[in-house]
Design an enzyme around this catalytic site. Structure first.
Site, PDB file in Angstrom:
ATOM      1  N   LYS A  23       0.738  -0.553  -0.524  1.00 42.91           N
ATOM      2  CA  LYS A  23       0.253  -0.496   0.253  1.00 42.91           C
ATOM      3  C   LYS A  23       0.928   1.756  -0.242  1.00 42.91           C
ATOM      4  CE  LYS A  23      -4.524  -1.704   0.037  1.00 42.91           C
ATOM      5  NZ  LYS A  23      -4.712  -1.411  -0.555  1.00 42.91           N
ATOM      6  N   GLU A  75      -1.186  -0.708  -8.674  1.00 40.43           N
ATOM      7  CA  GLU A  75      -3.045  -0.567  -9.147  1.00 40.43           C
ATOM      8  C   GLU A  75      -3.384   0.585  -8.971  1.00 40.43           C
ATOM      9  OE1 GLU A  75      -6.135  -2.554  -6.636  1.00 40.43           O
ATOM     10  OE2 GLU A  75      -4.306  -3.757  -6.896  1.00 40.43           O
ATOM     11  N   LYS A 101     -13.519  -7.563  -7.307  1.00 40.35           N
ATOM     12  CA  LYS A 101     -13.984  -8.097  -6.216  1.00 40.35           C
ATOM     13  C   LYS A 101     -14.800  -8.895  -6.736  1.00 40.35           C
ATOM     14  CE  LYS A 101     -10.754  -5.040  -3.618  1.00 40.35           C
ATOM     15  NZ  LYS A 101     -10.066  -4.134  -4.347  1.00 40.35           N
TER      16      LYS A 101
END
Length: 332
Positions: A109, A165, A217
């Site tokens: 992250k 991403e 997802k």
């Protein structure tokens, strides 16, 4: 979805829990989720708390699919998964990643609010030092503007990123970054996440040429079958990820990954290790870097242990009613 259960049926089938986490993630230390027990098994409805009914209703559709309809037939029984590293300082990298048994792919992250590029570089650098052979991918959650994204990708490309991403928000922003990355010869693939699951048209990314691959997802896309259709129509490689799910939600994601015709990248479905407790005694965790398909059922004692207080239960029941109303309207 074959048939929509009525609201009373859903309420009677529901359990709402709050699970403690081992590290702060998305600004939270406890994750709330509603679990539904239906004729086909268990499903999870856990949109993030800030999501309104229009967005959260897709998550309810996914939970109903899992609990009432079940999953499509799998084409594989195991799914390679990546480790996920929150935006911790470099001194905590080793300890956090120690909870993963085989960190062959690591998602880091970056672009955390209140942090700067130097902290991102230090974190990624420490991951590369500790895991010289691992595939490293970064996730900015649309946290950079264009200039910040390009500066960051210039600084991080040397660590051999597998992909970046959602470096910036929006489809146009992604397309612009992808074009500039190619112009500079940085060799970093661009993955779209929010620009797929939060757009009214999840295929717009592919049509705009804004990404090299998509992150999908099960919950935000309305269930496994709907997500499979998005991948077919997009014509891009897909990575299946979780939304900080319990073991039941992770099983929904695994069903999606298991049904994809091709699975070229490790999936982001190993986030169960970020919880210090779960709703099953046999938690859905990776073994040797893979999740192996199996049924997951909630444990009554753990459901009771982690049950939310009465005021939160009332809040979730109202949320369920609001999202149920959205689904009924969409099906008319």
């Amino acid at each position: 979805m074959n048939q929509m259960p009525d609201l009373d049926e859903l309420i009677n089938a529901s359990h709402v829990v709050s699970l403690p986490m081992t590290v702060q993630f998305r600004g939270v230390r406890h994750r709330e989720a509603m679990l539904l027990h239906g004729p086909a098994g268990w499903g999870e409805f856990s949109p993030f708390l800030e999501y309104g009914p229009a967005e959260a209703s897709a998550w309810l559709r996914s939970a109903i699919e899992a609990a009432w309809d079940g999953y499509p037939e799998p084409v594989r029984q195991s799914i390679p998964v990546n480790a996920t590293l929150p935006a911790v300082g470099p001194e905590r990298v080793e300890a956090v990643l120690a909870s993963y048994d085989a960190a062959h792919t690591i998602k880091v992250k970056v672009a955390e609010t209140g942090q700067d590029l130097a902290q991102d570089v230090a974190r990624v650098s420490e991951v590369r030092r500790l895991f010289p052979a691992a595939a490293i991918r970064i996730d900015a959650n649309a946290g950079w503007g264009h200039g910040e994204a390009m500066a960051a990708l210039e600084a991080l490309a040397g660590f051999g990123l597998q992909y970046a991403e959602q470096p910036v928000a929006g489809i146009d922003g992604l397309a612009r970054v992808r074009k500039e990355v190619a112009r500079r010869g940085l060799g970093v693939l661009i993955a779209a996440d929010e620009s797929v699951r939060k757009e009214s048209d999840p295929l717009a990314v592919a049509r705009a040429g804004a990404a090299d691959l998509i992150v999908i997802k099960a919950q935000p896309l309305g269930g496994v079958r709907r997500a499979l259709q998005v991948v077919r129509d997009a014509g891009l490689p897909a990575v299946v990820s979780s939304a900080l799910d319990t073991s039941i939600g992770l099983r929904q994601g695994a069903a999606l990954a298991a049904a994809l015709p091709e699975l070229p990248y490790a999936c982001g479905l190993a986030t169960g290790s970020l919880f210090s407790s779960d709703i099953t005694t046999d938690r859905f965790l990776a073994v040797n870097g893979e999740l192996h398909l199996r049924d997951i059922a909630a444990d009554p004692d753990l459901l009771a242990k982690h049950a939310v207080p009465a005021e939160r239960l009332t809040w979730w029941h109202q949320r369920l009613a609001d999202c149920h109303r959205e689904l009924l309207a969409a099906n008319r």
